[in-house]
Design a protein around this motif. Structure first.
Motif, PDB file in Angstrom:
ATOM      1  N   SER A 106     -25.526 -20.344  42.578  1.00 29.38           N
ATOM      2  CA  SER A 106     -25.161 -21.740  42.841  1.00 29.38           C
ATOM      3  C   SER A 106     -26.200 -22.354  43.780  1.00 29.38           C
ATOM      4  CB  SER A 106     -23.764 -21.830  43.447  1.00 29.38           C
ATOM      5  OG  SER A 106     -23.689 -21.096  44.661  1.00 29.38           O
ATOM      6  N   ILE A 339     -17.575 -19.740  30.634  1.00 31.23           N
ATOM      7  CA  ILE A 339     -17.277 -19.266  31.991  1.00 31.23           C
ATOM      8  C   ILE A 339     -18.537 -19.202  32.847  1.00 31.23           C
ATOM      9  CG2 ILE A 339     -15.207 -17.995  31.322  1.00 31.23           C
ATOM     10  CD1 ILE A 339     -16.872 -15.423  31.398  1.00 31.23           C
ATOM     11  N   GLY A 340     -19.646 -19.678  32.290  1.00 31.68           N
ATOM     12  CA  GLY A 340     -20.895 -19.673  33.051  1.00 31.68           C
ATOM     13  C   GLY A 340     -21.518 -18.300  33.177  1.00 31.68           C
ATOM     14  N   ALA A 352     -23.183 -21.619  38.459  1.00 34.30           N
ATOM     15  CA  ALA A 352     -22.223 -22.669  38.771  1.00 34.30           C
ATOM     16  C   ALA A 352     -22.935 -23.834  39.424  1.00 34.30           C
ATOM     17  CB  ALA A 352     -21.126 -22.136  39.687  1.00 34.30           C
ATOM     18  N   LEU A 356     -25.673 -24.502  36.639  1.00 34.66           N
ATOM     19  CA  LEU A 356     -25.000 -24.438  35.340  1.00 34.66           C
ATOM     20  C   LEU A 356     -25.332 -25.658  34.490  1.00 34.66           C
ATOM     21  CD1 LEU A 356     -22.964 -23.077  33.413  1.00 34.66           C
ATOM     22  CD2 LEU A 356     -21.138 -24.233  34.656  1.00 34.66           C
ATOM     23  N   ALA A 398     -16.615 -27.447  40.874  1.00 32.99           N
ATOM     24  CA  ALA A 398     -16.899 -26.093  41.367  1.00 32.99           C
ATOM     25  C   ALA A 398     -15.622 -25.274  41.505  1.00 32.99           C
ATOM     26  CB  ALA A 398     -17.624 -26.164  42.710  1.00 32.99           C
ATOM     27  N   GLN A 401     -14.798 -23.982  38.150  1.00 37.91           N
ATOM     28  CA  GLN A 401     -15.728 -22.899  37.815  1.00 37.91           C
ATOM     29  C   GLN A 401     -15.383 -21.638  38.591  1.00 37.91           C
ATOM     30  OE1 GLN A 401     -19.381 -24.840  38.886  1.00 37.91           O
ATOM     31  NE2 GLN A 401     -19.678 -25.764  36.872  1.00 37.91           N
ATOM     32  N   ARG A 404     -12.387 -19.887  37.105  1.00 39.55           N
ATOM     33  CA  ARG A 404     -12.732 -19.197  35.853  1.00 39.55           C
ATOM     34  C   ARG A 404     -13.472 -17.900  36.145  1.00 39.55           C
ATOM     35  NH1 ARG A 404     -13.730 -24.567  33.918  1.00 39.55           N
ATOM     36  NH2 ARG A 404     -15.955 -24.383  34.365  1.00 39.55           N
TER      37      ARG A 404
END
Length: 453
Positions: A106, A339-340, A352, A356, A398, A401, A404
């Motif tokens: 991230s 789900i990244g 994320a 992402l 976020a 995310q 998930r």
């Protein structure tokens, strides 16, 4: 170090980047009992809130700093500052040798898209400046201990771009040159006053007009039409009448910004060459363009040249390429984008936030890819006097995310107590090497400049 029971097994995850998205995801994982190692490239974890959003957003920036602090100051989070992935910690080493349960990338999108003329980068800091470095300078150059790049802002600068971040750049240039011209006349003014009230009202209070300053306005060049400027989003299912109205509203946003900050604008121009003299970039050759079926087409005739001591490239930011992370073009490629998930295996790797989305413009930072309305855009640009929460949308995205990722990790095997202790030892070693003693709040107090803007 965190005072958690290490006798039981648990997941241990690394989150790379501690700003809005990273701190939100780290907090969600920590609340679920995961030991989270947050690797942050800077001493402070505030990312584009501190270094990418101009410093006139005073209250909003401070509010978001504290939001991030509250999330990272958690007993299940180990903060690892001044640690850059790919430099201080090798990605492949982190993925394959540390023995982590997972990694969440991230770290945002900090790499400027290159100026779209071949060979232009040889003039970086010799007439050509990129947006991210310019805003970083603007946000920090008044600090006594600032050691970053320094720029002399010249009037009449050229800016190539077209989004909200480009207008931020125009505001920086116009405000800085106006302040300098006023100072030369023995008149001191405040940056916040110029940003809040606009340039002409401040000049009028001193019985001046803009023309009296002898300052050439900066000019923004955009390859599409003003109606195409990504100042606000148009929902893909919007009826034609509504879409047309929103496009017209974009033109009104630009008109308000020009009226308040006195910069110039030229649509339908694309850079095709640079003008160089004595090793310096001193201008840009532009071609006329047209937009047909949503595509930009370079027209074969009718080009023009613009000369300036300074050209700013403000055409967006993308994630840094990192060896070991699969990438196609400007964006990372995914094993499961829902789900990244970037890379599966014993240590799962997720992305994320702006990593992402593959975007790093201010608009994307504000809402992380969700709709930006006219009201939000005008509030952000200081055109309405309305306050705007700079990170509410990004934090909301976020959080989704993070949940998930946490759900995906729940089915994976946990690490045994010895593996957890080994990771604690490795992270503590890195913390000590950068002078971090394990107290998050004490560290933030220590590394925050007393004159931080």
């Amino acid at each position: 170090m965190a005072d958690n029971d290490t006798a039981s097994s648990r997941h241990v995850m690394a989150v790379v980047g501690g700003a809005t998205a990273g701190s939100e995801i780290a907090h969600i994982l920590a609340d679920r009992g995961v030991l989270v190692l947050v690797f942050e490239q800077n001493p402070r974890p505030y990312g584009k809130i501190e270094d990418g959003l101009p410093r006139w957003h005073v209250k909003q920036r401070k509010d978001e700093y504290e939001e991030i602090n509250q999330r990272l100051d958690h007993p299940n989070i180990e903060f690892v500052p001044s640690t850059r992935l790919g430099a201080d910690v090798d990605f492949e080493d982190l993925r394959t040798r540390w023995g982590l349960s997972g990694i969440v990338l991230s770290h945002g999108a900090w790499r400027d898209r290159p100026f779209p003329v071949e060979g232009a980068d040889q003039f970086i800091d010799r007439g050509l400046v990129y947006q991210n470095k310019l805003i970083y300078w603007f946000n920090h150059y008044l600090e006594a201990k600032y050691e970053g790049p320094r720029y002399e802002i010249s009037d009449g600068a050229i800016v190539v771009g077209g989004g909200l971040a480009s207008i931020d750049v125009m505001k920086v240039l116009q405000i800085e040159t106006a302040m300098r011209a006023l100072k030369a006349r023995g008149l001191e003014t405040d940056m916040l006053k110029l940003e809040r009230e606009g340039i002409e009202p401040v000049l009028a209070a001193n019985n001046l007009k803009y023309a009296d300053l002898g300052v050439a306005p900066c000019k923004l060049f955009y390859r599409r039409r003003v109606l195409d400027m990504p100042l606000s989003d148009i929902p893909p299912d919007a009826p034609q009448k509504r879409a047309d109205a929103l496009r017209q509203a974009r033109a009104k946003i630009l008109e308000k910004a020009q009226r308040k900050y006195l910069f110039e604008f030229q649509e339908l121009r694309a850079p095709i060459g640079v003008i160089a003299e004595d090793g310096q970039m001193v201008g840009v050759n532009f071609s006329r363009t047209e937009v047909a079926d949503g595509q930009v087409r370079i027209l074969p005739d009718g080009g023009e040249s613009a000369r300036a001591k300074l050209t700013i490239c403000s055409i967006g930011s993308i994630p840094e390429p990192i060896p070991g992370i699969p990438q196609k073009g400007e964006v990372y490629t995914y094993a499961d984008q829902k789900i990244g998930l970037l890379i599966d295996g014993p240590t799962a790797v997720f992305a994320a936030g702006n990593v992402l989305t593959g975007k790093g413009n201010i608009k994307d930072s504000l809402e992380s890819g969700t709709e930006i309305g006219i009201r939000v855009a005008e509030a952000y640009l200081g055109l309405s006097g309305e306050a705007v929460d700079l990170a509410e949308g990004a934090r909301r995205v976020a959080a989704a995310q993070g949940n998930r990722i946490a759900d995906a990790m729940a089915a994976r095997p946990k690490l045994d107590a010895q593996a957890v202790e080994n990771l604690r030892y490795m992270v503590r070693k890195r913390q000590l090497s950068v002078g971090y003693d394990g107290s998050y709040r004490a560290w933030i107090a220590k590394v925050t400049p007393p004159d931080l803007q």
